[in-house]
Design a protein around this motif. Structure first.
Motif, PDB file in Angstrom:
ATOM      1  N   ASP A 106       0.848  -1.185   0.000  1.00 15.97           N
ATOM      2  CA  ASP A 106       0.000   0.000   0.000  1.00 15.97           C
ATOM      3  C   ASP A 106       0.888   1.241   0.000  1.00 15.97           C
ATOM      4  OD1 ASP A 106      -2.106   1.730   0.121  1.00 15.97           O
ATOM      5  OD2 ASP A 106      -2.437   1.499   2.288  1.00 15.97           O
ATOM      6  N   VAL A 107       1.373   1.564  -1.184  1.00 11.86           N
ATOM      7  CA  VAL A 107       2.250   2.725  -1.312  1.00 11.86           C
ATOM      8  C   VAL A 107       1.406   3.991  -1.309  1.00 11.86           C
ATOM      9  CG1 VAL A 107       3.956   3.868  -2.752  1.00 11.86           C
ATOM     10  CG2 VAL A 107       3.927   1.381  -2.610  1.00 11.86           C
ATOM     11  N   THR A 108       1.611   4.826  -0.326  1.00 13.24           N
ATOM     12  CA  THR A 108       0.888   6.089  -0.237  1.00 13.24           C
ATOM     13  C   THR A 108       1.892   7.202  -0.038  1.00 13.24           C
ATOM     14  OG1 THR A 108      -1.029   5.016   0.741  1.00 13.24           O
ATOM     15  CG2 THR A 108      -0.868   7.408   0.987  1.00 13.24           C
ATOM     16  N   ARG A 611      -2.566  15.851  -3.009  1.00 14.36           N
ATOM     17  CA  ARG A 611      -1.691  15.671  -1.854  1.00 14.36           C
ATOM     18  C   ARG A 611      -1.511  14.227  -1.443  1.00 14.36           C
ATOM     19  NH1 ARG A 611      -3.628  18.085   3.017  1.00 14.36           N
ATOM     20  NH2 ARG A 611      -1.454  17.982   3.668  1.00 14.36           N
ATOM     21  N   GLN A 612      -2.369  13.317  -1.891  1.00 16.11           N
ATOM     22  CA  GLN A 612      -2.323  11.948  -1.404  1.00 16.11           C
ATOM     23  C   GLN A 612      -2.396  10.962  -2.560  1.00 16.11           C
ATOM     24  OE1 GLN A 612      -5.506  11.506   1.401  1.00 16.11           O
ATOM     25  NE2 GLN A 612      -4.838  13.217   2.685  1.00 16.11           N
ATOM     26  N   GLY A 613      -1.941   9.728  -2.292  1.00 15.21           N
ATOM     27  CA  GLY A 613      -2.016   8.666  -3.274  1.00 15.21           C
ATOM     28  C   GLY A 613      -0.692   8.428  -3.972  1.00 15.21           C
ATOM     29  N   LYS A 614      -0.704   7.480  -4.889  1.00 13.41           N
ATOM     30  CA  LYS A 614       0.509   7.179  -5.639  1.00 13.41           C
ATOM     31  C   LYS A 614       0.912   8.339  -6.544  1.00 13.41           C
ATOM     32  CE  LYS A 614       0.135   2.113  -5.802  1.00 13.41           C
ATOM     33  NZ  LYS A 614       0.136   0.938  -6.701  1.00 13.41           N
ATOM     34  N   ASN A 654       4.310  13.495  -9.821  1.00 14.46           N
ATOM     35  CA  ASN A 654       5.198  12.536  -9.174  1.00 14.46           C
ATOM     36  C   ASN A 654       4.407  11.248  -8.965  1.00 14.46           C
ATOM     37  OD1 ASN A 654       7.605  11.694  -7.728  1.00 14.46           O
ATOM     38  ND2 ASN A 654       6.340  11.838  -5.891  1.00 14.46           N
ATOM     39  N   TYR A 655       4.892  10.160  -9.505  1.00 13.97           N
ATOM     40  CA  TYR A 655       4.171   8.877  -9.434  1.00 13.97           C
ATOM     41  C   TYR A 655       5.034   7.826  -8.773  1.00 13.97           C
ATOM     42  CZ  TYR A 655       1.440   4.803 -10.790  1.00 13.97           C
ATOM     43  OH  TYR A 655       0.699   3.656 -10.765  1.00 13.97           O
ATOM     44  N   GLN A 656       4.553   7.278  -7.650  1.00 13.96           N
ATOM     45  CA  GLN A 656       5.261   6.211  -6.941  1.00 13.96           C
ATOM     46  C   GLN A 656       4.823   4.884  -7.557  1.00 13.96           C
ATOM     47  OE1 GLN A 656       7.404   7.059  -4.205  1.00 13.96           O
ATOM     48  NE2 GLN A 656       8.201   5.002  -4.548  1.00 13.96           N
ATOM     49  N   LEU A 657       5.585   4.392  -8.525  1.00 17.93           N
ATOM     50  CA  LEU A 657       5.223   3.176  -9.232  1.00 17.93           C
ATOM     51  C   LEU A 657       5.198   1.984  -8.284  1.00 17.93           C
ATOM     52  CD1 LEU A 657       4.624   1.919 -12.018  1.00 17.93           C
ATOM     53  CD2 LEU A 657       7.088   1.573 -12.286  1.00 17.93           C
ATOM     54  N   ASN A 658       6.216   1.890  -7.475  1.00 19.53           N
ATOM     55  CA  ASN A 658       6.298   0.902  -6.402  1.00 19.53           C
ATOM     56  C   ASN A 658       7.349   1.399  -5.428  1.00 19.53           C
ATOM     57  OD1 ASN A 658       8.855   0.118  -7.574  1.00 19.53           O
ATOM     58  ND2 ASN A 658       7.679  -1.128  -9.045  1.00 19.53           N
TER      59      ASN A 658
END
Length: 773
Positions: A106-108, A611-614, A654-658
């Motif tokens: 659960d990458v947040t 502000r939140q999420g991947k 900005n994207y947190q892929l994993n």
């Protein structure tokens, strides 16, 4: 009558008893991992509509009626902590927040920017979180907070290869840049390509674009307040990185665990090491590099006292063999003492030193020429924060700065030396008293009102001039050492209000008057380190700006999104511009080369932030106008300021892929700068001369650029060692943006004028490696 008196006394006693039943909860909020204090941590009293935030030293204070409370402490990037507290007397409650742990499942990602509050009165303020700044793709992979803030609406880049930034129609010198409270007069490296701030040691960045709080002063447009990390007082650590153009190393740790710590950081570029690749490898006289050195120590002297000592030293060196040399840089030092008088009164006393100077060496056959200039400040500041009760929080204090400006010393040696030109030093003493109260009138309406009383005393020794409208010196007055030449007094009121419409939206309005007595003068197309700082004189008056702002603020989808719309109008007096053909570098009577007038700037700013999420980031748009009106320029009509831009757009994603990969991108577009181009040409003695009519009446081509970035977390090893690789592509689609446009005669046909566009960067890839243990 007696019954009425008894009734009144009973009411008074009841009031006193009720007042005595209120107590104050205070303390300091720190991180569990490093022991550093946390700025802007939120203290929420569950079930109540009141709360507070920690100040810039982690201290908080809140007054509540006697009783039991469940209180939640939280901050961006940290796990929240809830404490059940029984308040039957004044209580000190220090809090330690653990770092936030993110799982693979659960990458947040939290917001890049500490969220603005709906109820707070402050307008035009942005907070940058360094974790997100470090993911934004930058030129040559250099992580840069100055470039990051230029992606926010209302803050405009001065362009590629240009130091400084523009805020709401103001010029570059109208921004107050502070590093641990010390004034940084030139915050650029390599002629503006990079900033002086090493992002690895920056703790907090706050930008005030509008009505700045009363504790700040001396500039018209904005405040950039940068605070360094304090150093880990729990364990030793080393971090650093190496990129295409520079390398850096940071060391921190406890001097005495839980009580004191140190931080030392160094950075150096090595572009000069590659110069032999492009020329004669035997040439060792060419240099091109910069370096930074930051250091900080702090000591816990007791339960109520803490001492900080921080410093910065940075310099750029540009040298072409033995023919030409240019170096410039800053030195700052700050000694601060925090003291908690009681649970409601907190004070900070600072003694600050700042110095910016540049040095030019020119070697000609038989002659060596040296040019030196500097500005030096010695500053004492006292600030008291008084949490007077549930509805009032006050700040009051004073600031005293002694300025010494050396505008220029030109000396020569050798067999054919010239007469030295020593422009006289200027001395001034700048003082201010300030007070601000934030008043919570109700659950919906909040008001902040304050006043800053400033004075600027011009002090001898020196010659001061009288100048007529044509710029001719008509009289000279000599003042002795310490003699008062002139003292400018200004009242600077500050007023801001917020009205909460509902739980997710509010409207705000503010007014502020700012004054400025230190001015940057330049007649070049771009800002360079050798631009000239001058203080107000008997003729050059303080710049004054009245700033009006109004805005609407909305949180969407459970506070995952923030929508901000702000509009502003700024009226400016005593604005400075140079006369046509002015010599601002070698003229002691600088007043004869300048003109003054009025200015105005107005616009609207739109910001939608996730502000939140991947996926996090923001879309910002600014629609604005900035103009000046000065007798002697453009026939006394309104004309575009150099920094005038109609449209300015920035998209940041900005994207947190994993947990291993983070992807980022930003795209910028803005209207070309206002510039002065020739309107025609004529021939004088068989030489072509260009004819100029209106100043800043033309435009550079529109600027736009896409940058891409990716960060790969490498495998974490034992003993806490972690590392990452950062990849970036600056100007991904190869846009050839104009850096400068010149005009020249065609070699084939002298009657034809050719327009030559020079661009700087196209497809600039980079890779850098960062580590920490």
């Amino acid at each position: 009558m007696r019954q009425v008196l008894v009734f009144c006394i009973s009411l008074l006693v009841a009031f006193v008893v009720h007042a005595q039943e209120k107590y104050t909860l205070s303390g300091t909020i720190k991180t569990a991992k490093s022991g550093e204090t946390i700025i802007g941590a939120s203290i929420l009293i569950n079930g109540k509509d009141n709360g507070t935030v920690s100040n810039e030293y982690g201290f908080y204070s809140v007054t509540l009626p006697k009783g039991s409370y469940s209180i939640t402490y939280s901050a961006v990037g940290f796990e929240s902590v809830t404490e059940n507290i029984s308040l039957n007397g004044n209580k000190v409650q220090d809090i330690v927040l653990p770092d936030q742990v993110v799982s693979l499942e659960d990458v947040t990602v939290n917001s890049a920017i500490r969220g603005r509050t709906i109820s707070g009165t402050q307008m035009g303020v942005e907070h940058l979180n360094m974790k997100e700044v470090n993911t934004i793709p930058m030129l040559l992979g250099e992580r840069d907070i100055l470039k990051a803030i230029q992606l926010l609406p209302g803050i405009k880049s001065a362009g590629d290869g240009n130091s400084g930034f523009y805020v709401r129609g103001g010029s570059t010198d109208q921004n107050l840049i502070l590093l641990d409270e010390a004034n940084v007069y030139n915050a650029s490296h390599l002629m503006g390509f990079f900033s002086t701030f090493n992002s690895d040691i920056v703790k907090d960045v706050t930008v005030y674009k509008g009505g700045m709080p009363a504790q700040y002063g001396g500039r018209l447009s904005s405040v950039l307040d940068v605070k360094m990390n304090e150093g880990n007082n729990q364990d030793y650590g080393v971090s650093g990185g190496i990129g295409l153009i520079s390398a850096k190393l940071n060391v921190e740790g406890p001097i005495q665990k839980d009580r004191s710590s140190f931080l030392v950081s160094g950075r150096r570029s090595y572009a000069d090491l590659f110069l032999p690749v492009f020329g004669d490898s035997t040439n060792k006289g060419t240099k091109l590099y910069f370096y930074d050195l930051n250091a900080k120590m702090n000591y816990v002297l007791g339960a109520k006292d803490r001492l900080y000592l921080s410093g910065y030293l940075g310099r750029d060196v540009l040298r072409l063999e033995k023919q030409f040399g240019l170096d410039w840089g800053n030195k700052t030092a700050t000694l601060r003492w925090n003291h908690i008088f009681n649970e409601r009164v907190f004070s900070n006393t600072s003694f600050i030193y700042s110095n910016f100077n540049y040095n030019i060496d020119i070697d000609n056959p038989g002659n060596h020429l040296n040019i030196f200039s500097q500005i030096r400040d010695i500053n004492l500041k006292e600030e008291i924060q008084w949490y007077a009760g549930p509805s009032h929080a006050l700040r009051l204090g004073f600031n005293s700065i002694y300025h010494t400006v050396t505008p220029g010393e030109i000396t020569s040696t050798g067999t054919t030396s010239y007469n030295d030109l020593i422009l006289q030093d200027r001395y001034s003493w700048e003082n201010a008293l300030f007070a601000t109260d934030t008043w919570k009138l109700s659950g919906r309406f909040n008001l902040t009102y304050g006043l800053r009383l400033s004075s600027f005393a011009i002090i001898g020794p020196g010659d001061f001039y009288t100048v007529d409208k044509e710029g001719t010196v008509t009289d000279t007055l000599h003042y002795k050492d310490g003699q008062l030449v002139k003292n400018y007094w200004n009242l600077e009121p500050r007023l801001a209000a917020s009205f909460v419409l509902n739980s997710t939206s509010s409207i705000k309005a503010s007014y502020a008057r700012n004054t400025q007595n230190m001015h940057l003068v330049s007649n070049s197309a771009t800002n360079v380190p050798t631009d000239k700082w001058i203080a107000s004189t008997n003729i050059i008056k303080p710049e004054i700006a009245d700033i009006y702002s109004v805005g609407w603020y909305k949180n969407l989808k459970g506070n995952a999104y923030e929508l901000t719309i702000e509009s502003y109008y700024k009226w400016m007096q005593n604005q400075i511009d140079y006369r046509t053909g002015a010599d601002v570098y070698t003229n002691d009577a600088i007043e004869s080369q300048l003109l003054t007038g009025i200015g105005r700037a107005y616009g609207m700013e739109f910001l939608l932030k996730k502000r939140q999420g991947k996926m996090t980031g923001w879309i910002g748009y600014t629609l604005s106008k900035s103009e000046r009106k000065i007798d002697g320029i453009n026939d006394g009509e309104w004309y575009n300021a150099r920094q005038d831009r109609t449209h300015d757009v920035a998209v940041v994603a900005n994207y947190q892929l994993n947990k291993k990969w983070n992807l980022s991108a930003n795209w910028v577009y803005y209207t070309g700068d206002a510039v002065t181009f020739p309107s025609g040409k004529y021939v004088v003695d068989k030489q072509i001369a260009f004819y100029y009519t209106k100043r800043n009446a033309y435009r550079m081509p529109a600027y736009h650029r896409l940058d891409l970035g990716a960060t790969m977390q490498l495998k974490t090893r034992r003993k806490g060692f972690s590392s990452e690789l950062a990849f970036s592509l600056y100007n991904a689609y190869g846009r050839q943006n104009a850096f400068v446009i010149t005009f020249q005669q065609s070699e084939a046909d002298p009657d034809i004028t050719e327009i030559v566009k020079t661009s700087l960067f196209r497809f600039v890839p980079s890779v850098s490696y960062h580590f920490k243990f």
